[in-house]
Design a protein around this motif. Structure first.
Motif, PDB file in Angstrom:
ATOM      1  N   TRP A   7       0.861  -1.183   0.000  1.00  0.00           N
ATOM      2  CA  TRP A   7       0.000   0.000   0.000  1.00  0.00           C
ATOM      3  C   TRP A   7       0.896   1.231   0.000  1.00  0.00           C
ATOM      4  N   THR A   8       0.704   2.097  -0.958  1.00  0.00           N
ATOM      5  CA  THR A   8       1.584   3.259  -1.039  1.00  0.00           C
ATOM      6  C   THR A   8       0.918   4.370  -1.836  1.00  0.00           C
ATOM      7  N   ILE A   9       1.618   5.484  -1.941  1.00  0.00           N
ATOM      8  CA  ILE A   9       1.202   6.555  -2.843  1.00  0.00           C
ATOM      9  C   ILE A   9       2.362   6.808  -3.799  1.00  0.00           C
ATOM     10  N   ARG A  10       2.114   7.546  -4.836  1.00  0.00           N
ATOM     11  CA  ARG A  10       3.132   7.718  -5.873  1.00  0.00           C
ATOM     12  C   ARG A  10       4.363   8.464  -5.361  1.00  0.00           C
ATOM     13  N   ARG A  11       5.506   8.145  -5.958  1.00  0.00           N
ATOM     14  CA  ARG A  11       6.813   8.743  -5.658  1.00  0.00           C
ATOM     15  C   ARG A  11       7.324   8.358  -4.267  1.00  0.00           C
ATOM     16  N   THR A  12       7.178   7.085  -3.949  1.00  0.00           N
ATOM     17  CA  THR A  12       7.732   6.571  -2.690  1.00  0.00           C
ATOM     18  C   THR A  12       8.708   5.417  -2.945  1.00  0.00           C
ATOM     19  N   GLY A  13       9.119   5.248  -4.181  1.00  0.00           N
ATOM     20  CA  GLY A  13      10.051   4.162  -4.493  1.00  0.00           C
ATOM     21  C   GLY A  13       9.390   2.804  -4.578  1.00  0.00           C
ATOM     22  N   GLY A  14       8.083   2.788  -4.738  1.00  0.00           N
ATOM     23  CA  GLY A  14       7.345   1.528  -4.734  1.00  0.00           C
ATOM     24  C   GLY A  14       7.615   0.632  -5.925  1.00  0.00           C
ATOM     25  N   THR A  15       7.871   1.220  -7.083  1.00  0.00           N
ATOM     26  CA  THR A  15       8.091   0.410  -8.288  1.00  0.00           C
ATOM     27  C   THR A  15       9.355  -0.439  -8.154  1.00  0.00           C
ATOM     28  N   SER A  16      10.445   0.185  -7.757  1.00  0.00           N
ATOM     29  CA  SER A  16      11.708  -0.551  -7.607  1.00  0.00           C
ATOM     30  C   SER A  16      11.618  -1.585  -6.488  1.00  0.00           C
ATOM     31  N   PHE A  17      10.978  -1.197  -5.399  1.00  0.00           N
ATOM     32  CA  PHE A  17      10.862  -2.107  -4.263  1.00  0.00           C
ATOM     33  C   PHE A  17      10.005  -3.322  -4.621  1.00  0.00           C
ATOM     34  N   THR A  18       8.911  -3.085  -5.328  1.00  0.00           N
ATOM     35  CA  THR A  18       8.042  -4.194  -5.738  1.00  0.00           C
ATOM     36  C   THR A  18       8.763  -5.115  -6.716  1.00  0.00           C
ATOM     37  N   GLU A  74      -3.982   6.330  -3.410  1.00  0.00           N
ATOM     38  CA  GLU A  74      -4.491   7.705  -3.440  1.00  0.00           C
ATOM     39  C   GLU A  74      -5.216   8.036  -4.737  1.00  0.00           C
ATOM     40  N   ILE A  75      -5.086   7.174  -5.747  1.00  0.00           N
ATOM     41  CA  ILE A  75      -5.777   7.446  -7.011  1.00  0.00           C
ATOM     42  C   ILE A  75      -6.933   6.469  -7.255  1.00  0.00           C
ATOM     43  N   ILE A  76      -7.271   5.699  -6.227  1.00  0.00           N
ATOM     44  CA  ILE A  76      -8.362   4.720  -6.319  1.00  0.00           C
ATOM     45  C   ILE A  76      -9.427   5.080  -5.278  1.00  0.00           C
ATOM     46  N   PRO A  77     -10.712   4.972  -5.615  1.00  0.00           N
ATOM     47  CA  PRO A  77     -11.768   5.295  -4.644  1.00  0.00           C
ATOM     48  C   PRO A  77     -11.641   4.485  -3.348  1.00  0.00           C
ATOM     49  N   GLU A  78     -11.989   5.113  -2.251  1.00  0.00           N
ATOM     50  CA  GLU A  78     -11.810   4.484  -0.938  1.00  0.00           C
ATOM     51  C   GLU A  78     -12.555   3.156  -0.828  1.00  0.00           C
ATOM     52  N   GLN A  79     -13.755   3.082  -1.379  1.00  0.00           N
ATOM     53  CA  GLN A  79     -14.530   1.849  -1.260  1.00  0.00           C
ATOM     54  C   GLN A  79     -13.810   0.672  -1.917  1.00  0.00           C
ATOM     55  N   ILE A  80     -13.185   0.925  -3.049  1.00  0.00           N
ATOM     56  CA  ILE A  80     -12.424  -0.139  -3.716  1.00  0.00           C
ATOM     57  C   ILE A  80     -11.206  -0.506  -2.874  1.00  0.00           C
ATOM     58  N   ASN A  81     -10.544   0.506  -2.324  1.00  0.00           N
ATOM     59  CA  ASN A  81      -9.396   0.234  -1.447  1.00  0.00           C
ATOM     60  C   ASN A  81      -9.790  -0.675  -0.286  1.00  0.00           C
ATOM     61  N   LEU A 155      -4.926  11.146   3.337  1.00  0.00           N
ATOM     62  CA  LEU A 155      -5.272   9.856   2.729  1.00  0.00           C
ATOM     63  C   LEU A 155      -4.405   8.730   3.295  1.00  0.00           C
ATOM     64  N   SER A 156      -3.125   9.021   3.477  1.00  0.00           N
ATOM     65  CA  SER A 156      -2.197   8.013   4.003  1.00  0.00           C
ATOM     66  C   SER A 156      -2.541   7.635   5.438  1.00  0.00           C
ATOM     67  N   GLU A 157      -2.792   8.641   6.244  1.00  0.00           N
ATOM     68  CA  GLU A 157      -3.161   8.388   7.643  1.00  0.00           C
ATOM     69  C   GLU A 157      -4.436   7.548   7.711  1.00  0.00           C
ATOM     70  N   ASN A 158      -5.392   7.914   6.886  1.00  0.00           N
ATOM     71  CA  ASN A 158      -6.683   7.237   6.886  1.00  0.00           C
ATOM     72  C   ASN A 158      -6.549   5.782   6.428  1.00  0.00           C
ATOM     73  N   MET A 159      -5.783   5.575   5.348  1.00  0.00           N
ATOM     74  CA  MET A 159      -5.612   4.220   4.823  1.00  0.00           C
ATOM     75  C   MET A 159      -4.866   3.346   5.818  1.00  0.00           C
ATOM     76  N   TYR A 160      -3.867   3.909   6.448  1.00  0.00           N
ATOM     77  CA  TYR A 160      -3.110   3.136   7.439  1.00  0.00           C
ATOM     78  C   TYR A 160      -4.023   2.687   8.587  1.00  0.00           C
ATOM     79  N   LYS A 161      -4.903   3.570   9.021  1.00  0.00           N
ATOM     80  CA  LYS A 161      -5.824   3.220  10.110  1.00  0.00           C
ATOM     81  C   LYS A 161      -6.736   2.067   9.708  1.00  0.00           C
TER      82      LYS A 161
END
Length: 271
Positions: A7-18, A74-81, A155-161
Motif C-alpha cells: 500500500w503506497t502513494i506515488r513517488r515513494t520508491g514503490g516500483t523498484s521495491f516491488t 491515493e488514485i483509487i476510490p476508498e470503497q475499492i481500497n 489519505l495516508s493516515e486514513n488508509m493506514y488506520k
C-alpha cells in the motif's frame, strides 16, 4: 514468504521495491497498480465511477491465485481500497505500508513527474526538451502544492488506520530503504526480509537488493534547476509539513530488530 500487497502513494520508491520483491517471491507478479483505470483490473474502477459497486467477493475471486500487488491507493476510490484490503486479508496477504517521511520532497517529486511525464529512470530522456529549453517547465503555485501534500497525508493516515484495524502492517520508510549509507541500508533490508519471512541465502539476497534499489533511483537534479521556484516551494512545503502519526512505530520496529540482532551476535560469541 506470503504473497504481499504494498500500500503506497506515488513517488515513494514503490516500483523498484516491488520489482525487487517480485524477484524473490514464488507468487505470480502483476502489472504494478493493477486497479488503475488503464491496467488489468481497471474495469473495477471504471465500473465504480459508472455507479456500479465493487464487492469484496469480486476482488477475492480475481486475486484467488494470490498475485503480488503494488497498489497506489491515493488514485483509487476508498470503497475499492477497502474491498481490496478485506479480500487480501482473507487471502492471507502480507500487508505492507510504504511511505516517504519527507512529504515535501515527495510532493515536489510527484509534481515534477506530472509535469515531465518521467516516472522512472528509464524515462529520463523525456527531460531533454526542458533541459534544452525547448519547453518551459511550469508547476503549480505554493498553495496548490501545499494542498496536495496535506491531502495525500490525510489519505495516508486514513488508509493506514483502515489496514491497522485488520492486521499489523509492515511499515517501510522510503528514506531508510534508499539511504546512501550501505551498511544502514543493508540492516534495513535484512529487517524487511526477516519481517516478511524471506530466508535462505540471505547474504546473496541482501546484496541483490542493494544493487537493485540503487538502479531504481531517478536522478532529477538537473531538471530541478530548470524550475526557479523549486527550492522556494520545497522550503515552503517543509515548513508546513506535519509528521505522519505512524512514523514513530516504524522506528521502534526497526530498533527492536537491531537490538535483537545485536543480542544474537553477543550470544553467539558467549557460546
Amino acid at each position: 514468504m506470503l504473497p504481499y500487497i504494498i500500500w503506497t502513494i506515488r513517488r515513494t520508491g514503490g516500483t523498484s521495491f516491488t520489482s525487487l520483491l517480485d524477484n524473490l517471491s514464488s507468487y505470480p507478479s502483476l502489472e504494478h497498480e493493477p486497479f488503475n483505470k488503464n491496467r488489468v483490473y481497471g474495469y473495477i474502477t471504471h465500473k465504480y465511477h459508472a455507479g456500479e459497486e465493487s464487492t469484496v467477493d469480486e476482488i477475492y475471486q480475481i486475486l484467488k491465485d494470490k498475485p503480488n500487488i503494488k497498489h497506489c491507493f491515493e488514485i483509487i476510490p476508498e470503497q475499492i481500497n477497502l474491498n481490496i484490503l478485506k479480500a487480501t486479508q482473507l487471502l492471507g496477504y502480507n500487508q505492507i505500508f510504504l511511505y516517504r517521511s519527507d512529504q515535501a520532497a515527495r510532493t515536489m517529486s510527484l509534481i515534477l513527474s506530472q509535469a515531465t511525464n518521467v516516472w522512472g529512470p528509464k524515462q529520463t530522456a523525456r527531460y531533454a526538451p526542458y533541459l534544452n529549453r525547448e519547453k518551459k517547465l511550469i508547476i503549480p503555485n505554493d498553495h496548490a502544492c501545499r494542498r496536495k501534500m496535506q491531502s495525500d497525508r490525510h489519505l495516508s493516515e486514513n488508509m493506514y488506520k483502515h489496514i491497522q484495524k485488520l492486521s499489523s502492517p509492515l511499515l517501510i520508510e522510503f528514506e531508510q530503504l534508499y539511504q546512501e549509507c550501505e551498511m544502514s541500508r543493508k540492516t534495513y533490508i535484512e529487517y524487511i526480509f526477516s519481517s516478511m519471512g524471506i530466508y535462505g541465502a540471505l547474504d546473496e539476497k541482501v546484496s541483490f537488493a542493494q544493487l537493485h534499489l540503487k538502479k531504481g533511483v531517478t536522478k532529477s537534479t538537473d531538471i530541478r534547476k530548470m524550475i526557479p521556484s523549486y527550492q522556494k516551494t520545497l522550503k515552503y512545503l517543509s515548513k508546513n509539513e506535519v509528521p505522519y502519526s505512524f512514523q514513530k512505530k516504524t522506528r521502534s520496529q526497526l530498533s527492536r530488530f537491531v537490538t535483537n540482532a545485536i543480542s544474537r551476535i553477543i550470544n553467539t560469541f558467549k557460546s
